[in-house]
Design an enzyme around this catalytic site. Structure first.
Site, PDB file in Angstrom:
ATOM      1  N   LYS A  28       0.765  -1.190  -0.049  1.00 54.75           N
ATOM      2  CA  LYS A  28      -0.164  -0.154  -0.029  1.00 54.75           C
ATOM      3  C   LYS A  28       0.768   1.289  -0.026  1.00 54.75           C
ATOM      4  O   LYS A  28       0.723   2.222  -0.601  1.00 54.75           O
ATOM      5  CB  LYS A  28      -0.966  -0.071   1.240  1.00 54.75           C
ATOM      6  CG  LYS A  28      -1.961   1.059   1.211  1.00 54.75           C
ATOM      7  CD  LYS A  28      -1.474   2.347   2.122  1.00 54.75           C
ATOM      8  CE  LYS A  28      -1.466   1.883   3.628  1.00 54.75           C
ATOM      9  NZ  LYS A  28      -1.234   2.954   4.579  1.00 54.75           N
ATOM     10  N   ARG A 127      -7.211  13.477  12.720  1.00 57.09           N
ATOM     11  CA  ARG A 127      -5.544  12.948  12.654  1.00 57.09           C
ATOM     12  C   ARG A 127      -4.963  14.347  12.213  1.00 57.09           C
ATOM     13  O   ARG A 127      -5.417  15.186  11.131  1.00 57.09           O
ATOM     14  CB  ARG A 127      -5.538  11.945  11.346  1.00 57.09           C
ATOM     15  CG  ARG A 127      -6.323  10.678  12.107  1.00 57.09           C
ATOM     16  CD  ARG A 127      -6.025   9.472  10.980  1.00 57.09           C
ATOM     17  NE  ARG A 127      -4.822   9.053  11.075  1.00 57.09           N
ATOM     18  CZ  ARG A 127      -4.428   8.224  10.019  1.00 57.09           C
ATOM     19  NH1 ARG A 127      -5.345   7.529   9.028  1.00 57.09           N
ATOM     20  NH2 ARG A 127      -3.093   7.611   9.942  1.00 57.09           N
ATOM     21  N   SER A 202       9.826   6.593  12.077  1.00 56.36           N
ATOM     22  CA  SER A 202       9.460   5.681  10.861  1.00 56.36           C
ATOM     23  C   SER A 202      10.216   6.078   9.888  1.00 56.36           C
ATOM     24  O   SER A 202       9.821   6.151   8.669  1.00 56.36           O
ATOM     25  CB  SER A 202       8.164   5.757  10.604  1.00 56.36           C
ATOM     26  OG  SER A 202       7.043   5.267  11.849  1.00 56.36           O
ATOM     27  N   ASP A 319       3.654   0.121  12.214  1.00 55.92           N
ATOM     28  CA  ASP A 319       2.571  -0.839  11.954  1.00 55.92           C
ATOM     29  C   ASP A 319       2.733  -2.288  12.246  1.00 55.92           C
ATOM     30  O   ASP A 319       1.623  -2.814  12.189  1.00 55.92           O
ATOM     31  CB  ASP A 319       2.572  -0.344  10.368  1.00 55.92           C
ATOM     32  CG  ASP A 319       1.842   0.884  10.008  1.00 55.92           C
ATOM     33  OD1 ASP A 319       1.385   1.463  10.874  1.00 55.92           O
ATOM     34  OD2 ASP A 319       1.803   1.176   8.793  1.00 55.92           O
ATOM     35  N   LYS A 346      -3.557   6.690  14.435  1.00 56.99           N
ATOM     36  CA  LYS A 346      -3.747   6.492  13.449  1.00 56.99           C
ATOM     37  C   LYS A 346      -5.256   6.154  13.213  1.00 56.99           C
ATOM     38  O   LYS A 346      -5.955   6.882  13.870  1.00 56.99           O
ATOM     39  CB  LYS A 346      -2.975   4.715  13.596  1.00 56.99           C
ATOM     40  CG  LYS A 346      -1.423   4.957  13.617  1.00 56.99           C
ATOM     41  CD  LYS A 346      -0.820   5.324  12.340  1.00 56.99           C
ATOM     42  CE  LYS A 346       0.645   5.180  12.573  1.00 56.99           C
ATOM     43  NZ  LYS A 346       1.192   5.301  11.111  1.00 56.99           N
ATOM     44  N   ARG A 350      -4.768   3.019  18.505  1.00 57.29           N
ATOM     45  CA  ARG A 350      -4.380   1.636  18.570  1.00 57.29           C
ATOM     46  C   ARG A 350      -3.694   1.071  19.712  1.00 57.29           C
ATOM     47  O   ARG A 350      -3.918   0.065  20.255  1.00 57.29           O
ATOM     48  CB  ARG A 350      -3.228   1.272  17.293  1.00 57.29           C
ATOM     49  CG  ARG A 350      -3.902   1.420  16.047  1.00 57.29           C
ATOM     50  CD  ARG A 350      -2.936   1.455  14.933  1.00 57.29           C
ATOM     51  NE  ARG A 350      -3.528   1.115  13.540  1.00 57.29           N
ATOM     52  CZ  ARG A 350      -3.010   1.084  12.387  1.00 57.29           C
ATOM     53  NH1 ARG A 350      -1.762   1.383  12.347  1.00 57.29           N
ATOM     54  NH2 ARG A 350      -3.938   0.961  11.486  1.00 57.29           N
ATOM     55  N   LYS A 416      -9.338  -1.759   3.626  1.00 55.56           N
ATOM     56  CA  LYS A 416      -8.424  -0.815   3.550  1.00 55.56           C
ATOM     57  C   LYS A 416      -7.220  -1.237   2.964  1.00 55.56           C
ATOM     58  O   LYS A 416      -6.628  -0.443   2.067  1.00 55.56           O
ATOM     59  CB  LYS A 416      -8.326  -0.180   4.925  1.00 55.56           C
ATOM     60  CG  LYS A 416      -7.772   1.154   5.097  1.00 55.56           C
ATOM     61  CD  LYS A 416      -7.633   1.492   6.548  1.00 55.56           C
ATOM     62  CE  LYS A 416      -7.292   3.218   6.529  1.00 55.56           C
ATOM     63  NZ  LYS A 416      -5.898   3.705   6.032  1.00 55.56           N
TER      64      LYS A 416
END
Length: 430
Positions: A28, A127, A202, A319, A346, A350, A416
């Site tokens: 993705k 977000r 990240s 992730d 996110k 989460r 998704k």
């Protein structure tokens, strides 16, 4: 894309040792980067192996509204690039629940001939996007967030960007940096991008962005440990192959770990920079065996009772935290997962969701501002809420391979990023 899914799905536990070969769908992260870069390029591009999912559909629709012709009926997809000349959209650009789409299209809209509005789901309006807006303004973009400062919807005037020397705050999302970088080849002077406190959360995702950019002919490179230089000059259309998704592969890897079986994942080149491949090192520390041959990765889980708890920093691969948290529930001792603050912004919070649902199936779990502790305990079946979050659904499905009675609420949310996920799992349990 969720209409073919039941409202709830009970996971069938494995009857024997898992032995599966899996090719996850296209990445993705790479698909949405390649779509944007191909759309901006001069000439046509062919994207082979691209992912069809809710997130990439959102990106495709937004780019089409910006005047890009995309043919995705067959593989490879064909994208007719506009050489940086985005059209003024006649409609609001709807990013849906796709963070990459919202951030990347906001940057691309600075190159449009007229104003654009970028919006999304109610959760998307929660977000943050302010750090990206600040950086684009510093590059000469005219942008505002009219309803809630720093959050979508975003209004972008278009007309182009200057570039220059810009510092971006990438401590909450690397997507802000990637968005700025991908439009920089069409800035007037190029871009030298620095980072607040020299921090890039990240960071491997920024490396993936640069790889996609340079594949399409951009001059973009690291200029030290915490600076990137992008020259003006644009992109050219090419034939480009999208590798399989390492974020999706985390779930078959986790399945091997918790079942003591073996999973072979195909389609990820040995030189891949996808961030979530870092999960393999963590699984090895937990007692799994990992081997690679060409574009195949094989993970073998340890025997019953031999899966070890870990204390690990997941800053560079957030992730993968959801898959790891479920694996940790089957370990021989508590695990502490650190560097996970970005999970709170996110698709859902989460960390809070993991704490709640791990407890629901019997594990001990405690979430802090940027960490999660998982304490193994006898697990039980339960109805697991997914919070409209694809990774919650996939992660707790892995628990159901060992624990009878795990029922996934709203399984259709996996569209998704991996619409065929449950069909794949069903093949494992045949």
């Amino acid at each position: 894309m969720t209409s073919s899914f039941p409202a709830r799905l009970e996971i069938e536990p494995l009857r024997g040792a898992l032995d599966a070969t899996v090719r996850p769908p296209g990445s993705k992260s790479i698909t949405n980067r390649a779509l944007l870069v191909a759309a901006l390029a001069a000439g046509a591009s062919q994207l082979a192996g691209a992912l069809r999912s809710d997130d990439t559909d959102a990106m495709r629709r937004c780019l089409q509204a910006l005047g890009v012709e995309i043919s995705d009926e067959e593989d490879p997809w064909r994208v007719e690039g506009v050489d940086g000349a985005m059209a003024e959209p006649a409609v609001t650009l709807d990013a849906g629940a796709s963070g990459t789409t919202a951030r990347f299209v906001t940057a691309a809209a600075t190159l449009a001939a007229g104003p654009s509005t970028i919006d999304g789901t109610p959760r998307m309006r929660e977000r943050p996007i302010g750090d990206l807006v600040t950086a684009l303004r510093a590059m000469g973009g005219e942008i505002e967030t009219p309803l809630n400062e720093g959050f979508p919807p975003v209004r972008v005037d278009g007309g182009g960007i200057d570039g220059g020397q810009v510092t971006i705050d990438a401590r909450r999302s690397s997507q802000f940096a990637s968005a700025v970088l991908m439009v920089a080849p069409y800035s007037r002077t190029g871009l030298t991008l620095g980072f607040v406190d020299d921090v890039i959360v990240s960071r491997p995702y920024v490396g993936t962005t640069l790889e996609v950019m340079t594949s399409f002919g951009a001059e973009a490179r690291w200029a030290g440990e915490a600076s990137v230089r992008v020259e003006p000059g644009g992109y050219r259309g090419i034939a480009y192959a999208v590798e399989a998704d390492a974020s999706a592969a985390a779930y078959p890897f986790a399945a091997a770990a918790v079942t003591g079986g073996v999973v072979r994942v195909d389609g990820i080149p040995s030189g891949s920079t996808q961030a979530d491949l870092g999960l393999l090192d963590v699984l090895e520390a937990m007692g799994c065996e990992v081997s690679r041959s060409g574009d195949r990765i094989e993970v073998s889980g340890p025997g019953p009772g031999d899966l070890r708890g870990v204390d690990v920093d997941m800053t560079q691969m957030p992730d993968a935290v959801l898959a790891l948290a479920v694996v940790a529930a089957f370990a021989d001792r508590p695990s502490t997962i650190r560097g996970a603050s970005t999970l709170r912004i996110k698709e859902t919070d989460r960390l809070a969701a993991l704490e709640t649902e791990l407890r629901r199936i019997g594990a001990g779990a405690s979430a802090g501002p940027d960490m999660l502790t998982v304490v193994p305990a006898p697990l039980r079946g339960a109805l697991v809420r997914t919070y409209d979050d694809h990774r919650m659904a996939m992660a707790f499905t892995i628990a159901g391979l060992r624990v009878p009675g795990v029922v996934i609420d709203d399984p259709g949310c996996v569209t998704k990023t991996w619409p065929g996920f449950f069909a794949e799992v069903a093949r494992w349990t045949d």
